[in-house]
Design an enzyme around this catalytic site. Sequence first.
Site, short mmCIF file in Angstrom:
data_model
loop_
_atom_site.label_atom_id
_atom_site.label_comp_id
_atom_site.label_asym_id
_atom_site.label_seq_id
_atom_site.Cartn_x
_atom_site.Cartn_y
_atom_site.Cartn_z
N ARG A 66 116.95 42.84 -0.19
CA ARG A 66 118.27 41.84 -0.79
C ARG A 66 117.58 40.43 -1.09
O ARG A 66 118.34 39.86 -2.59
CB ARG A 66 119.33 41.89 0.61
CG ARG A 66 120.29 40.91 0.50
CD ARG A 66 121.48 40.64 1.64
NE ARG A 66 122.35 39.88 1.61
CZ ARG A 66 122.59 38.72 2.80
NH1 ARG A 66 121.73 38.40 3.20
NH2 ARG A 66 124.04 37.99 2.36
N HIS A 70 118.81 38.00 -4.60
CA HIS A 70 119.66 36.77 -4.50
C HIS A 70 118.85 35.60 -4.96
O HIS A 70 119.14 34.81 -4.96
CB HIS A 70 119.13 36.23 -2.84
CG HIS A 70 120.79 36.41 -2.14
ND1 HIS A 70 121.14 36.58 -0.12
CD2 HIS A 70 121.84 37.67 -2.45
CE1 HIS A 70 122.50 36.89 -0.35
NE2 HIS A 70 122.18 38.04 -1.43
N GLU A 90 117.91 26.89 -1.75
CA GLU A 90 118.79 28.06 -1.68
C GLU A 90 119.17 28.49 -0.23
O GLU A 90 119.80 29.07 0.35
CB GLU A 90 118.22 28.92 -2.23
CG GLU A 90 118.40 28.27 -4.29
CD GLU A 90 118.06 29.43 -5.39
OE1 GLU A 90 116.75 29.15 -5.77
OE2 GLU A 90 117.34 30.77 -4.31
N ASN A 96 123.04 32.39 2.43
CA ASN A 96 121.43 32.74 2.83
C ASN A 96 120.89 32.65 4.05
O ASN A 96 120.54 32.40 5.52
CB ASN A 96 120.27 31.94 1.86
CG ASN A 96 120.30 32.79 0.55
OD1 ASN A 96 120.33 33.96 0.70
ND2 ASN A 96 120.30 32.36 -0.54
N HIS A 195 124.24 48.47 0.17
CA HIS A 195 124.44 48.28 1.38
C HIS A 195 124.81 49.94 1.75
O HIS A 195 125.21 50.15 3.19
CB HIS A 195 125.78 47.81 1.36
CG HIS A 195 125.88 46.57 0.64
ND1 HIS A 195 127.25 45.75 0.55
CD2 HIS A 195 125.04 45.53 0.51
CE1 HIS A 195 126.82 44.35 0.27
NE2 HIS A 195 125.69 44.75 0.66
N ASP A 247 126.07 50.53 6.39
CA ASP A 247 126.77 52.50 6.69
C ASP A 247 126.40 52.99 7.67
O ASP A 247 125.20 53.84 8.38
CB ASP A 247 125.07 53.36 5.06
CG ASP A 247 125.49 54.18 5.25
OD1 ASP A 247 126.14 55.16 5.67
OD2 ASP A 247 124.68 54.99 4.69
N ASP A 255 120.35 56.98 0.73
CA ASP A 255 120.88 57.69 0.54
C ASP A 255 122.75 57.25 -0.36
O ASP A 255 122.73 56.35 -0.49
CB ASP A 255 120.99 58.71 1.35
CG ASP A 255 122.28 58.16 2.95
OD1 ASP A 255 122.76 57.20 1.89
OD2 ASP A 255 121.50 58.46 4.11
C1 HEM Z 1 128.55 42.87 -4.80
C2 HEM Z 1 128.05 42.06 -4.48
C3 HEM Z 1 127.65 41.47 -2.68
C4 HEM Z 1 128.08 41.19 -1.84
C5 HEM Z 1 128.97 40.50 -1.83
C6 HEM Z 1 126.99 41.91 -0.92
C7 HEM Z 1 127.08 40.64 0.16
C8 HEM Z 1 126.17 40.59 1.14
C9 HEM Z 1 126.83 40.02 2.84
C10 HEM Z 1 127.98 39.54 3.20
C11 HEM Z 1 125.83 41.19 3.58
C12 HEM Z 1 125.14 40.22 5.41
C13 HEM Z 1 124.53 39.58 5.17
C14 HEM Z 1 124.54 39.44 6.86
O1 HEM Z 1 125.48 39.45 7.08
O2 HEM Z 1 123.45 38.24 7.62
C15 HEM Z 1 124.86 41.75 2.92
C16 HEM Z 1 123.42 42.35 3.57
C17 HEM Z 1 122.72 43.35 2.40
N1 HEM Z 1 122.51 43.35 0.54
FE1 HEM Z 1 124.59 42.44 0.18
N2 HEM Z 1 126.00 41.99 -0.96
C18 HEM Z 1 125.80 42.36 -2.92
C19 HEM Z 1 125.55 42.93 -3.27
C20 HEM Z 1 124.43 43.62 -3.01
C21 HEM Z 1 123.41 43.76 -4.01
C22 HEM Z 1 123.38 43.53 -5.15
C23 HEM Z 1 121.79 43.93 -3.34
C24 HEM Z 1 120.88 44.41 -3.82
C25 HEM Z 1 120.73 45.28 -5.19
C26 HEM Z 1 122.17 44.32 -2.04
C27 HEM Z 1 121.43 44.41 -0.82
C28 HEM Z 1 122.11 43.68 0.28
C29 HEM Z 1 120.79 44.55 1.76
C30 HEM Z 1 120.22 45.37 1.41
C31 HEM Z 1 121.61 44.10 2.78
C32 HEM Z 1 121.23 44.80 4.24
C33 HEM Z 1 120.53 43.24 4.64
C34 HEM Z 1 119.83 43.00 5.95
O3 HEM Z 1 119.78 44.28 7.12
O4 HEM Z 1 118.99 42.29 6.02
N3 HEM Z 1 123.86 43.51 -1.63
N4 HEM Z 1 125.42 41.60 1.19
#
Ligand code: HEM
Length: 333
Positions: A66, A70, A90, A96, A195, A247, A255
């Site tokens: 992530r 970002h 940021e 963040n 995700h 997931d 996956d």
């Molecule tokens: C499409 C729009 C996206 C939105 C609105 C979004 C939003 C979010 C949100 C709200 C979380 C939870 C953060 C938290 O609770 O602290 C999250 C987690 C995550 N996002 Fe996204 N995301 C998006 C796209 C992406 C993309 C493009 C990637 C990477 C290529 C990504 C990778 C991740 C990962 C791996 C997590 C888990 C992080 C962790 O467990 O620390 N996301 N995202």
Amino acid sequence: MNKSSRAITSFWLMMSFFILSEAEPMKTQLSPDFYRTTCPDLWTIVRREVLNAMEDEIRMAASLLRLHFHDCFVNGCDGSILLDGDEESEKFATPNKNSARGFEVIDRIKSSLESSCSGVVSCADILAIVARDSVFLSGGPFWYVQLGRRDGLVSNKTLANLAIPSPFDTLDNITSKFDNVGLNLKDVVTLSGAHTIGRARCTFFSNRLFNFSGTEEPDNTLESEMLFDLQNLCLQDEDGNATTVLDSNSFDQFDSNYFKNLLNGKGLLSSDQILFSSDEEVTSTTKQLVQFYSENEREFFMEFAYAMIKMGNISPLIGSEGEIRNDCRVINS
Ligand code: HEM
Ligand SMILES: *[C@@H]1O[C@H](CO)[C@@H](O)[C@H](O)[C@H]1NC(C)=O
Ligand SMILES: *[C@@H]1O[C@H](CO)[C@@H](O)[C@H](O)[C@H]1NC(C)=O
Ligand SMILES: *[C@@H]1O[C@H](CO)[C@@H](O)[C@H](O)[C@H]1NC(C)=O
Ligand SMILES: *[C@@H]1O[C@H](CO)[C@@H](O)[C@H](O)[C@H]1NC(C)=O
């Protein structure tokens, strides 16, 4: 539908997305060999540290992936998210704050690299390699990481708030934020597949659980057992700090289960489920790709790798632009 007509349908579906994505030129001077002579142990060092971090906490792979996302969406992939600073940096932007994590892992990698090849590898490139290793070590695809980015000098909280998609956005909003950085609708669906690993806090999805958009009902696209579990998780959690897996099938495996979940109303964030279930016009397109990836993990992996390279190419600083930071948290004085 029989097997071959299904294959033909899939083929044309993919072709139409290819045509959508063919327009952008791949103009970049990054290369996988960039540090071949100047830092030959680069790959080994990064791989070792990512593995160590995942052994301590499997979720770290997700957190590291992530960070690259970002970083790239705000002023390009320039390591800006890593900069410490005042409340205007940021790290304090809404997506963040209390959320982005993994900075200590990047610090460890950077200091290891400084011992091995001082002043050579940018923090922006570290994020790109770490993202690939995190995906690969979680069971996902491998790709050759393009390198040669340099580190930026500014961290802009305002821009981070504007540029990084929010889980409360409409699909049109998310698509336009991707479009702003040269990514298209197919990239939205493909990259959302990230995700498939990691966790999210109640604060980012509890709006769906009790009074969704002022309806006094939960989001009716959310599957009922999952809704019940999430209500239990978040009801007592006034801080919104409790977390659950993105997931629910396989939170630590990269996956295609993320897409299978969407078919069953088991997307955690609103921004996940709308790829399949919203009544926005654009969803009629994304829905087909969700369906396709849910049945074709290999295609998802290939397209994810391709989209990650594309995301890693967002406005890099190259040549003599920016700098190579000595410490990923501060610009060189
Ligand atoms: C499409 C729009 C996206 C939105 C609105 C979004 C939003 C979010 C949100 C709200 C979380 C939870 C953060 C938290 O609770 O602290 C999250 C987690 C995550 N996002 Fe996204 N995301 C998006 C796209 C992406 C993309 C493009 C990637 C990477 C290529 C990504 C990778 C991740 C990962 C791996 C997590 C888990 C992080 C962790 O467990 O620390 N996301 N995202
Ligand atoms: C930060 O980004 C905002 C929004 O794009 C812009 O108006 C502002 O000038 C930027 N600030 C700096 C210091 O670059
Ligand atoms: C989301 O899209 C709507 C309609 O296109 C627009 O009015 C609104 O300003 C957008 N919001 C954001 C946060 O981009
Ligand atoms: C549900 O949300 C709407 C709009 O935000 C608000 O007016 C209403 O009071 C809320 N209902 C409850 C029971 O909190
Ligand atoms: C939520 O967790 C963060 C750290 O992750 C902490 O700084 C914050 O104080 C917590 N919120 C509350 C209200 O306890």
